[in-house]
Scaffold this motif. Structure first.
Motif, PDB file in Angstrom:
ATOM      1  N   UNK A   1     -53.100 -33.916  21.013  1.00 24.13           N
ATOM      2  CA  UNK A   1     -53.060 -33.344  19.794  1.00 24.13           C
ATOM      3  C   UNK A   1     -51.475 -32.576  19.568  1.00 24.13           C
TER       4      UNK A   1
ATOM      5  N   UNK B   1     -48.724 -35.059  18.984  1.00 20.54           N
ATOM      6  CA  UNK B   1     -48.927 -35.692  17.709  1.00 20.54           C
ATOM      7  C   UNK B   1     -48.524 -34.666  16.574  1.00 20.54           C
ATOM      8  N   UNK B   2     -48.805 -33.441  16.745  1.00 18.22           N
ATOM      9  CA  UNK B   2     -48.316 -32.537  15.633  1.00 18.22           C
ATOM     10  C   UNK B   2     -46.908 -32.545  15.657  1.00 18.22           C
TER      11      UNK B   2
ATOM     12  N   UNK C   1     -45.299 -35.121  14.029  1.00 15.16           N
ATOM     13  CA  UNK C   1     -45.697 -35.151  12.569  1.00 15.16           C
ATOM     14  C   UNK C   1     -44.389 -33.861  12.043  1.00 15.16           C
TER      15      UNK C   1
ATOM     16  N   UNK D   1     -47.941 -25.565   6.628  1.00 14.52           N
ATOM     17  CA  UNK D   1     -49.022 -26.422   6.819  1.00 14.52           C
ATOM     18  C   UNK D   1     -49.027 -26.964   8.224  1.00 14.52           C
TER      19      UNK D   1
ATOM     20  N   UNK E   1     -50.335 -24.328  10.448  1.00 10.75           N
ATOM     21  CA  UNK E   1     -51.831 -24.247  10.461  1.00 10.75           C
ATOM     22  C   UNK E   1     -52.366 -25.187  11.408  1.00 10.75           C
ATOM     23  N   UNK E   2     -51.896 -26.302  11.542  1.00 11.36           N
ATOM     24  CA  UNK E   2     -52.279 -27.456  12.443  1.00 11.36           C
ATOM     25  C   UNK E   2     -51.906 -26.882  13.839  1.00 11.36           C
TER      26      UNK E   2
ATOM     27  N   UNK F   1     -54.727 -24.352  14.613  1.00 11.53           N
ATOM     28  CA  UNK F   1     -56.102 -24.708  14.797  1.00 11.53           C
ATOM     29  C   UNK F   1     -56.298 -25.475  16.145  1.00 11.53           C
ATOM     30  N   UNK F   2     -55.127 -26.228  16.418  1.00  9.76           N
ATOM     31  CA  UNK F   2     -55.008 -26.944  17.838  1.00  9.76           C
ATOM     32  C   UNK F   2     -55.243 -25.757  19.001  1.00  9.76           C
TER      33      UNK F   2
ATOM     34  N   UNK G   1     -56.469 -22.856  18.795  1.00  3.40           N
ATOM     35  CA  UNK G   1     -57.521 -22.163  18.627  1.00  3.40           C
ATOM     36  C   UNK G   1     -58.870 -23.023  19.288  1.00  3.40           C
ATOM     37  N   UNK G   2     -58.815 -24.312  19.247  1.00  4.10           N
ATOM     38  CA  UNK G   2     -59.877 -25.160  19.760  1.00  4.10           C
ATOM     39  C   UNK G   2     -59.506 -25.370  21.156  1.00  4.10           C
TER      40      UNK G   2
END
Lengths: 171, 102
Positions: free
Chosen positions: A25, A28-29, A32, A63, A66-67, A70-71, A73-74
């Motif tokens: 992940x 990938x971020x 992006x 934005x 943010x991603x 979240x990555x 955090x999880x």
């Protein structure tokens, strides 16, 4: 200008391929973010510096942060079950169909009379602001309402699960 | 070398849109689905910018601002849903949660 356009377009496409094929992940971020910055460079090459700056500030800055949050955090790891889905048996069909779609669209655009070339003349922030706050004022207010709704929805949906909700479990 | 043909800008937008569509159909991890949606929105914004600069009209760039607003709203709601999904099911696999229960 042309060189910048084609080079950054190529970078954008390659980075996007990296986004949709990656399994990690975080990688990938990052891909992006590279893709968005390449698109911002395309905007600069086309002669839209205001849009390019906004693309970097809002998209690649806000934005994507943010991603990344979240990555983090999880605490996502590269997922193994996903590997089973990257077998060609699963993606060959959809990507073939999307390729046909791409060929159709490209030929359609090639036949059409879009006409003319982009010489890269500048469109400044002034003209955009005059459009936004003149005839498009209502649209700006609608966008503000959309942002408010998104704020309320995100803070409602993203809350911690309270003790009351744990009984049902189902969404 | 006299400028970029409009078609090439539109073709770049179409390629990015198709890549996002492939990712949307292919991936079952919700994070990747959201990122594919971002790619598709971004390609639509690119098409608006191409149109704006081709005809030297500011409306396309104003529309770009609204597309970015929409992308921000979509990302915030989508990521909130994703956090909720992870808290309830401990996974981001969309195949797990599309089974009906009732």
């Amino acid at each position: 200008m042309e060189l910048a356009f084609y080079l950054s377009g190529l970078v954008a496409v390659l980075a996007t391929v990296g986004v949709i094929t990656g399994s990690n992940p975080v990688h990938a971020v990052v891909y992006l973010i590279v893709s968005l910055m390449a698109v911002a460079l395309v905007f600069f090459a086309l002669g839209a510096p205001f849009a390019g700056a906004l693309e970097i500030i809002v998209y690649a800055g806000a934005i994507m942060v943010l991603f990344v949050f979240v990555v983090m955090m999880l605490n996502l790891r590269p997922d193994e079950p996903e590997q089973a889905w990257t077998h060609p048996r699963y993606w060959a069909g959809p990507s073939l169909l999307a390729l046909v779609l791409l060929v159709a669209l490209v030929t359609l655009i090639g036949q059409g009379e879009a006409g003319g070339t982009i010489e890269g003349e500048l469109l400044t922030a002034r003209a955009i602001a005059l459009t936004l706050f003149g005839p498009w004022l209502m649209v700006v207010e609608l966008a503000a309402i959309l942002l408010l709704a998104a704020l309320v929805t995100a803070s409602h949906v993203g809350r911690r699960r309270s003790a009351r909700d744990t009984r049902g479990g189902a969404l | 070398m006299t400028g970029i043909p409009v078609e090439h800008g539109l073709i770049l937008a179409v390629i990015l849109f198709c890549l996002g569509l492939v990712g949307l159909m292919l991936r079952r991890n919700m994070l990747f689905v959201l990122m594919s949606l971002e790619v598709m929105l971004n390609s639509a914004a690119l098409a608006f910018i191409v149109g704006a600069t081709a005809w030297s009209q500011p409306e396309g760039q104003a529309m770009f601002l609204l597309v970015i607003t929409l992308a921000a709203a979509e990302a915030s709601v989508g990521l909130a849903l994703m956090i909720q999904l992870y808290q309830r099911f401990r996974t981001l696999d969309l195949n797990v949660i599309n089974r009906m229960r009732g």
